[in-house]
Structures are given as C-alpha cells and as structure tokens.
Write a protein that holds these residues in place. Structure first.
Motif, PDB file in Angstrom:
ATOM      1  N   ASP A  54     -12.036   3.090 -34.960  1.00 16.05           N
ATOM      2  CA  ASP A  54     -11.110   3.165 -33.996  1.00 16.05           C
ATOM      3  C   ASP A  54     -11.631   3.071 -32.498  1.00 16.05           C
ATOM      4  OD1 ASP A  54      -9.217   3.271 -35.986  1.00 16.05           O
ATOM      5  OD2 ASP A  54      -8.446   5.093 -35.110  1.00 16.05           O
ATOM      6  N   PHE A  75     -11.834   3.510 -28.519  1.00 14.86           N
ATOM      7  CA  PHE A  75     -10.859   4.230 -27.673  1.00 14.86           C
ATOM      8  C   PHE A  75     -11.237   3.426 -26.274  1.00 14.86           C
ATOM      9  CE2 PHE A  75     -11.204   7.508 -30.713  1.00 14.86           C
ATOM     10  CZ  PHE A  75      -9.991   8.081 -30.693  1.00 14.86           C
ATOM     11  N   ARG A 112      -9.988   3.138 -22.088  1.00 17.81           N
ATOM     12  CA  ARG A 112      -9.650   4.229 -20.950  1.00 17.81           C
ATOM     13  C   ARG A 112      -8.555   3.024 -19.859  1.00 17.81           C
ATOM     14  NH1 ARG A 112     -14.986   4.730 -17.234  1.00 17.81           N
ATOM     15  NH2 ARG A 112     -14.934   3.092 -16.077  1.00 17.81           N
ATOM     16  N   ARG A 113      -7.771   3.627 -19.271  1.00 18.74           N
ATOM     17  CA  ARG A 113      -6.979   3.000 -18.359  1.00 18.74           C
ATOM     18  C   ARG A 113      -7.867   2.578 -17.149  1.00 18.74           C
ATOM     19  NH1 ARG A 113      -2.177   6.927 -16.584  1.00 18.74           N
ATOM     20  NH2 ARG A 113      -2.804   5.764 -14.769  1.00 18.74           N
ATOM     21  N   GLU A 127      -5.382  10.980 -24.987  1.00 18.19           N
ATOM     22  CA  GLU A 127      -4.569  10.008 -25.400  1.00 18.19           C
ATOM     23  C   GLU A 127      -2.997  10.780 -25.170  1.00 18.19           C
ATOM     24  OE1 GLU A 127      -4.124   7.562 -29.349  1.00 18.19           O
ATOM     25  OE2 GLU A 127      -5.192   9.272 -29.533  1.00 18.19           O
ATOM     26  N   GLY A 161      -1.992  10.160 -21.694  1.00 22.68           N
ATOM     27  CA  GLY A 161      -1.857   8.543 -21.268  1.00 22.68           C
ATOM     28  C   GLY A 161      -3.054   8.312 -20.663  1.00 22.68           C
ATOM     29  N   ARG A 215      -6.278   4.888 -24.521  1.00 20.95           N
ATOM     30  CA  ARG A 215      -5.478   4.538 -25.868  1.00 20.95           C
ATOM     31  C   ARG A 215      -6.322   4.030 -27.004  1.00 20.95           C
ATOM     32  NH1 ARG A 215      -4.034  -1.552 -26.123  1.00 20.95           N
ATOM     33  NH2 ARG A 215      -5.637  -2.610 -25.273  1.00 20.95           N
ATOM     34  N   ARG A 216      -6.005   4.439 -28.134  1.00 23.06           N
ATOM     35  CA  ARG A 216      -6.588   4.113 -29.370  1.00 23.06           C
ATOM     36  C   ARG A 216      -6.542   2.873 -30.105  1.00 23.06           C
ATOM     37  NH1 ARG A 216      -7.848   8.419 -33.562  1.00 23.06           N
ATOM     38  NH2 ARG A 216      -6.721   9.664 -31.767  1.00 23.06           N
ATOM     39  N   ILE A 217      -7.479   1.931 -30.254  1.00 27.77           N
ATOM     40  CA  ILE A 217      -7.158   0.683 -30.886  1.00 27.77           C
ATOM     41  C   ILE A 217      -7.585   1.013 -32.237  1.00 27.77           C
ATOM     42  CG2 ILE A 217      -7.520  -1.674 -30.987  1.00 27.77           C
ATOM     43  CD1 ILE A 217      -8.218  -1.508 -28.040  1.00 27.77           C
TER      44      ILE A 217
END
Length: 98
Positions: A4, A6, A8-9, A87, A90, A93-95
């Motif tokens: 996965d 990760f 960041r915003r 996560e 917020g 996010r994990r893809i």
C-alpha cells in the motif's frame, strides 16, 4: 499492507519552529492555525520521506532501519502506529495495492 502507498495531504506544510516541527494547513498562501500538528524530529523526517509521490510501509521501514539503526520489526511496528494515527487524523491516505 506492505505494498500500500501512503500519500500525504498536499495542503499541509511542515514548518520548523524553534526545535519543534509543526504540520499546518496552508490555505491560499496563508496559514490556518485551527489544526496544527506537532511532530518530533523522526516523525518530521518520515513526513518528508513520504514526499509528494508517496511511499510504502516497506520503503519507510527500510529507510528507518538505515537512518536509526533499528531492527525491521521495531521499525514496522512504530510505523504502523504512526501511519494509522495520521490516517485516522486525515493527514494522509492509504492507496491499497494488491
């Protein structure tokens, strides 16, 4: 989970204030101080390492093992807690892959 990515915003900026690191929301060039997150130096370096293109847990663990001379199990456990908290807050996010 190992594959996965990760991310960041991108609207959060890492700032160093004295000896502290802070994640602040940058809105239209100004700083929103409603949500400020304090990071220690290691967490700040992990945030930078994730960068704008993201990183997998494995990539971050490998880097931690080299940078801080910790064993892989410790690095993975610590990263798992930190990334799960970020996560949940917020901040990233994990893809999921695979």
């Amino acid at each position: 989970m190992a594959s996965d990515v990760f991310e960041r915003r991108q609207d959060l900026m890492l700032r160093k204030i004295g000896s502290q690191y802070m994640l602040v929301d940058a809105v239209d060039g100004s700083t929103n101080l409603c949500d400020v997150y304090s990071l220690n130096q290691t967490a700040a370096r992990i945030w930078e390492r994730i960068g704008t293109s993201g990183a997998t847990m494995g990539e971050l663990a490998d880097w931690l093992c080299q940078a801080y001379a910790v064993d892989a199990d410790t690095a993975l456990a610590d990263l798992g807690r930190l990334l799960a908290q970020w996560e949940a807050d917020g901040l990233l996010r994990r893809i999921k892959h695979g």
